[in-house]
Motif scaffolding. Structure first.
Motif, mmCIF file in Angstrom:
data_model
loop_
_atom_site.group_PDB
_atom_site.id
_atom_site.type_symbol
_atom_site.label_atom_id
_atom_site.label_comp_id
_atom_site.label_asym_id
_atom_site.label_seq_id
_atom_site.Cartn_x
_atom_site.Cartn_y
_atom_site.Cartn_z
ATOM 1 N N PRO A 110 25.115 56.820 -0.258
ATOM 2 C CA PRO A 110 24.981 56.615 -1.702
ATOM 3 C C PRO A 110 24.660 55.157 -2.030
ATOM 4 C CG PRO A 110 26.967 57.865 -1.192
ATOM 5 C CD PRO A 110 26.449 57.336 0.106
ATOM 6 N N ASP A 111 23.747 54.961 -2.948
ATOM 7 C CA ASP A 111 23.357 53.599 -3.297
ATOM 8 C C ASP A 111 24.506 52.884 -4.023
ATOM 9 O OD1 ASP A 111 20.940 51.648 -3.674
ATOM 10 O OD2 ASP A 111 21.970 51.725 -5.607
ATOM 11 N N PRO A 112 24.911 51.707 -3.550
ATOM 12 C CA PRO A 112 26.063 51.024 -4.150
ATOM 13 C C PRO A 112 25.863 50.635 -5.612
ATOM 14 C CG PRO A 112 25.583 50.115 -1.987
ATOM 15 C CD PRO A 112 24.437 51.003 -2.341
ATOM 16 N N LEU A 113 24.643 50.260 -5.986
ATOM 17 C CA LEU A 113 24.408 49.835 -7.360
ATOM 18 C C LEU A 113 24.349 51.034 -8.302
ATOM 19 C CD1 LEU A 113 24.039 47.058 -8.683
ATOM 20 C CD2 LEU A 113 21.570 47.435 -8.594
ATOM 21 N N GLU A 114 23.762 52.110 -7.847
ATOM 22 C CA GLU A 114 23.619 53.301 -8.692
ATOM 23 C C GLU A 114 24.912 54.101 -8.782
ATOM 24 O OE1 GLU A 114 20.852 57.356 -9.032
ATOM 25 O OE2 GLU A 114 20.408 55.832 -7.521
ATOM 26 N N HIS A 115 25.618 54.242 -7.665
ATOM 27 C CA HIS A 115 26.789 55.113 -7.616
ATOM 28 C C HIS A 115 28.107 54.349 -7.511
ATOM 29 C CE1 HIS A 115 24.170 58.596 -7.190
ATOM 30 N NE2 HIS A 115 23.528 57.966 -6.228
ATOM 31 N N GLY A 116 28.036 53.043 -7.329
ATOM 32 C CA GLY A 116 29.255 52.288 -7.112
ATOM 33 C C GLY A 116 29.738 52.437 -5.683
ATOM 34 N N ILE A 117 30.843 51.774 -5.373
ATOM 35 C CA ILE A 117 31.451 51.860 -4.045
ATOM 36 C C ILE A 117 32.881 52.355 -4.226
ATOM 37 C CG2 ILE A 117 32.097 50.623 -1.946
ATOM 38 C CD1 ILE A 117 29.980 48.526 -2.669
ATOM 39 N N GLN A 118 33.196 53.487 -3.627
ATOM 40 C CA GLN A 118 34.543 54.035 -3.720
ATOM 41 C C GLN A 118 35.427 53.368 -2.663
ATOM 42 O OE1 GLN A 118 35.396 56.077 -6.197
ATOM 43 N NE2 GLN A 118 33.237 55.892 -6.862
ATOM 44 N N PRO A 119 36.415 52.574 -3.086
ATOM 45 C CA PRO A 119 37.244 51.858 -2.104
ATOM 46 C C PRO A 119 37.905 52.772 -1.080
ATOM 47 C CG PRO A 119 37.594 50.968 -4.296
ATOM 48 C CD PRO A 119 36.755 52.200 -4.475
ATOM 49 N N ARG A 124 23.966 53.858 6.557
ATOM 50 C CA ARG A 124 24.516 55.179 6.245
ATOM 51 C C ARG A 124 25.767 55.043 5.388
ATOM 52 N NH1 ARG A 124 25.196 56.890 12.347
ATOM 53 N NH2 ARG A 124 25.997 54.744 12.239
ATOM 54 N N LEU A 125 26.381 53.892 5.440
ATOM 55 C CA LEU A 125 27.594 53.632 4.676
ATOM 56 C C LEU A 125 27.296 52.896 3.381
ATOM 57 C CD1 LEU A 125 30.718 53.581 4.517
ATOM 58 C CD2 LEU A 125 30.649 51.443 5.837
ATOM 59 N N LEU A 126 26.538 51.806 3.481
ATOM 60 C CA LEU A 126 26.269 50.940 2.331
ATOM 61 C C LEU A 126 24.798 50.537 2.332
ATOM 62 C CD1 LEU A 126 29.437 48.701 2.673
ATOM 63 C CD2 LEU A 126 28.996 50.263 0.763
ATOM 64 N N PRO A 127 23.906 51.445 1.922
ATOM 65 C CA PRO A 127 22.478 51.095 1.933
ATOM 66 C C PRO A 127 22.187 49.915 1.011
ATOM 67 C CG PRO A 127 22.851 53.135 0.706
ATOM 68 C CD PRO A 127 24.141 52.798 1.384
ATOM 69 N N GLY A 128 21.436 48.979 1.542
ATOM 70 C CA GLY A 128 21.083 47.796 0.763
ATOM 71 C C GLY A 128 21.857 46.562 1.133
ATOM 72 N N VAL A 129 23.024 46.739 1.767
ATOM 73 C CA VAL A 129 23.789 45.580 2.221
ATOM 74 C C VAL A 129 23.145 45.046 3.489
ATOM 75 C CG1 VAL A 129 26.012 44.733 3.079
ATOM 76 C CG2 VAL A 129 25.941 46.405 1.213
ATOM 77 N N GLY A 130 22.814 43.782 3.490
ATOM 78 C CA GLY A 130 22.220 43.130 4.647
ATOM 79 C C GLY A 130 23.056 41.950 5.082
ATOM 80 N N ASN A 131 22.468 41.129 5.899
ATOM 81 C CA ASN A 131 23.204 40.030 6.512
ATOM 82 C C ASN A 131 23.783 39.061 5.486
ATOM 83 O OD1 ASN A 131 23.992 38.851 9.031
ATOM 84 N ND2 ASN A 131 22.553 37.193 8.619
ATOM 85 N N ILE A 132 22.994 38.766 4.448
ATOM 86 C CA ILE A 132 23.455 37.802 3.439
ATOM 87 C C ILE A 132 24.678 38.332 2.699
ATOM 88 C CG2 ILE A 132 22.862 36.641 1.276
ATOM 89 C CD1 ILE A 132 19.959 36.548 2.273
ATOM 90 N N HIS A 133 24.561 39.531 2.148
ATOM 91 C CA HIS A 133 25.629 40.036 1.281
ATOM 92 C C HIS A 133 26.841 40.515 2.072
ATOM 93 C CE1 HIS A 133 23.477 39.410 -2.424
ATOM 94 N NE2 HIS A 133 22.394 39.828 -1.798
#
Length: 280
Positions: free
Chosen positions: A141-150, A172-181
């Motif tokens: 699930p996209d973190p910005l669109e769906h949020g992140i469920q702790p 598969r867990l956090l699409p869009g998170v890369g080395n920087i973030h």
């Protein structure tokens, strides 16, 4: 390297520049054939010429561009790789440096895909059936669109032996998170990026989820605009707290009157930046 915020800005710009407009002509740099894989540049052009932009979505670092031609849907899956960018230029303006593909739009204006290192990708998707593309279907699930469920994040981390920062890179867990973030989120959450994922508490996972989203929001606010400059580019400003700040004083420790330099270590062949004093 573009991560979720930079790709989100690209999606916003493409919506503003192209939605509802028809592609009159497609051109390409013959030295950049690899970005059109598995098709050829000529096949890419045939698929898009005459098509009209219908909608632009983003999942993680992927742009899902839907077009229509003759009432039939056509898809374009775009990945910016390490240096890719979409920019708009006037019809009479010269192409920007490292332009690898360009789409001339009705009513004037040319969309250029820049990519100096040629790690980007422009792939046509028959029928705009993006769900049939394995690399898209595998994304979480996209973190910005769906949020992140702790709770879900905590559960995934508890099953992993990987260091926290490395696990955060799992698309598969956090699409869009890369080395920087991943580095920035660990710093915001006060989590040592080398800590085993399964050793992190639920409170730590909750802090990480908040740190990821806060880092995304900060970057979107700092970089939103028609021309994105990546932090690795010569002369670019660095808006990040710890990324690429090896040897500089930790901003949090400095506010507390302590001295602790930011360290750099290599994890999974990528640089990680953190404070050894306040990240545990």
């Amino acid at each position: 390297m573009p991560e979720l915020p930079e790709v989100e800005i690209a999606a916003r710009n493409l919506r503003r520049w192209a939605e509802g407009r028809r592609v009159e002509e497609v051109g390409w740099d013959p030295r950049a054939r690899r970005i059109f894989r598995p098709a050829t540049p000529a096949a890419f052009a045939r698929a898009l010429e005459g098509a009209r932009f219908a909608g632009i979505r983003r999942i993680g670092k992927h742009l899902l561009v839907s077009l229509e031609r003759g009432g039939a849907p056509v898809g374009l899956l775009a990945h910016l790789g390490m240096t890719g960018k979409w920019v708009l230029r006037g019809a009479e303006e010269p192409a920007p440096r490292h332009a690898r593909a360009w789409l001339r739009l009705e009513g004037g204006g040319v969309l250029h895909f820049q990519d100096s290192r040629l790690f980007g990708r422009l792939r046509t998707v028959p029928g705009a059936r993006f769900e049939d593309v394995p690399e898209v279907a595998a994304l979480g699930p996209d973190p910005l669109e769906h949020g992140i469920q702790p709770a879900a994040l905590a559960g995934a981390l508890a099953k992993s032996r990987l260091p926290v920062k490395v696990k955060l890179l799992d698309q598969r867990l956090l699409p869009g998170v890369g080395n920087i973030h991943a580095s920035e989120a660990c710093f915001r959450a006060r989590v040592d990026p080398r800590r085993p994922s399964r050793a992190l508490s639920r409170a730590g996972a909750k802090a990480l989820a908040a740190g990821i989203l806060a880092s995304f929001r900060m970057t979107l606010d700092a970089e939103d605009g028609p021309e994105i400059t990546y932090v690795e580019e010569p002369g670019a400003e660095n808006p990040f707290l710890v990324y690429a700040r090896e040897g500089e004083p930790c901003p949090r420790c400095r506010r507390a009157g302590r001295t602790s330099p930011i360290l750099r270590v290599v994890q999974a062949q990528r640089s990680t930046f953190f404070c050894p004093r306040c990240q545990r």
